[in-house]
Design a protein around this motif. Structure first.
Motif, PDB file in Angstrom:
ATOM      1  N   TYR A  16       0.818  -1.213   0.000  1.00 22.30           N
ATOM      2  CA  TYR A  16       0.000   0.000   0.000  1.00 22.30           C
ATOM      3  C   TYR A  16       0.852   1.264   0.000  1.00 22.30           C
ATOM      4  N   THR A  37      -9.487   3.320  -7.331  1.00 28.95           N
ATOM      5  CA  THR A  37      -9.172   2.185  -6.463  1.00 28.95           C
ATOM      6  C   THR A  37      -9.006   2.631  -5.015  1.00 28.95           C
ATOM      7  N   PHE A  41     -11.214   1.716  -1.787  1.00 27.98           N
ATOM      8  CA  PHE A  41     -10.537   1.197  -0.598  1.00 27.98           C
ATOM      9  C   PHE A  41     -11.019   1.927   0.659  1.00 27.98           C
ATOM     10  N   THR A  75      -5.614 -11.767   0.679  1.00 28.91           N
ATOM     11  CA  THR A  75      -5.418 -10.584  -0.167  1.00 28.91           C
ATOM     12  C   THR A  75      -4.097 -10.651  -0.916  1.00 28.91           C
ATOM     13  N   PHE A  93      -8.274  -4.958  -4.033  1.00 31.21           N
ATOM     14  CA  PHE A  93      -8.107  -3.852  -3.092  1.00 31.21           C
ATOM     15  C   PHE A  93      -9.378  -3.624  -2.278  1.00 31.21           C
ATOM     16  N   TRP A  96      -9.394  -6.251   0.361  1.00 31.20           N
ATOM     17  CA  TRP A  96      -8.350  -5.905   1.324  1.00 31.20           C
ATOM     18  C   TRP A  96      -8.844  -4.846   2.304  1.00 31.20           C
ATOM     19  N   ALA A  97      -9.552  -3.858   1.828  1.00 36.06           N
ATOM     20  CA  ALA A  97      -9.989  -2.742   2.670  1.00 36.06           C
ATOM     21  C   ALA A  97     -10.789  -3.220   3.868  1.00 36.06           C
TER      22      ALA A  97
END
Length: 222
Positions: A16, A37, A41, A75, A93, A96-97
């Motif tokens: 990140y 993106t 996120f 992820t 992403f 992942w968030a």
């Protein structure tokens, strides 16, 4: 437990911390798609914050953190393995968030739950570990992305994440040695009557966790 925070943030910021360059290298994302993106996120990070209270109440701190680590592992495996399509990058992403913010507040609440008499110093140390992890991860990512490329950088991020899982298990073993059957999770340390729940009814999130959810993460979301 503080080491877990340091290693998790190091792992995440390996990718990140260089998100723009990474999305360009791995998925061919231009400036507009990078911005989209990161917007996705941030928006879906709020889902993780909202879910964190309920998951913490149902599973307890230790299992919630383990679930977050499992999601982060998935992820980075996905980032290494999915096709080099812009839509795939946005989707990973987004996933992942949720697990990023699912980790943050429960980790802080878990620290306070385990050693409430030292909560001030623990939260201060946790904040220091958080920012140190961000710096170390960004340093690793910026230095190694040109050499490793977009497909292999997430594989590198799995190393500190595995160390974080190991640190969490060692901390849990030290705090709960064999034969210690005290209850884990939010109910620990409360009178028995407070731990009883009516069937089919969710226990409301603890005041501590709600405080951390609403204030402790301000400015710390990835």
């Amino acid at each position: 437990m503080i080491a877990t925070t340091l290693l998790v943030l190091t792992s995440q910021f390996t990718v990140y911390g260089v998100a723009g360059a990474y999305l360009d290298t791995r998925f061919g994302a231009g400036p507009g798609l990078v911005s989209l993106t990161l917007l996705v996120f941030g928006a879906l990070g709020m889902v993780g914050i909202a879910a964190g209270a309920r998951v913490y109440t149902r599973l307890g701190g230790g299992r919630t953190i383990a679930l977050a680590l499992a999601g982060l592992t998935a992820t980075f495996l996905a980032l290494a393995g999915v096709p080099a399509l812009p839509a795939a990058g946005v989707a990973v992403f987004a996933f992942w968030a949720v697990f990023n913010t699912l980790f943050m507040a429960p980790q802080q609440a878990r620290l306070v739950e385990l050693l409430p008499e030292q909560r001030g110093i623990l939260l201060a140390l946790n904040a220091s570990a958080l920012y140190l992890g961000m710096s170390l991860g960004s340093l690793l990512g910026s230095g190694l992305l040109p050499a490793l490329g977009g497909r292999w950088l997430p594989a590198l991020a799995l190393l500190p994440l595995a160390l974080a899982a190991g640190a969490r298990r060692l901390a849990a073993a030290a705090l709960h040695p064999p034969g210690d059957r005290r209850p884990a999770g939010p109910a620990r340390g409360r009178p028995r009557s407070h731990r009883q729940r009516q069937p089919g009814r969710l226990t409301p999130p603890t005041p501590l966790l709600m405080t951390l959810l609403t204030t402790g993460l301000r400015g710390r979301t990835l």
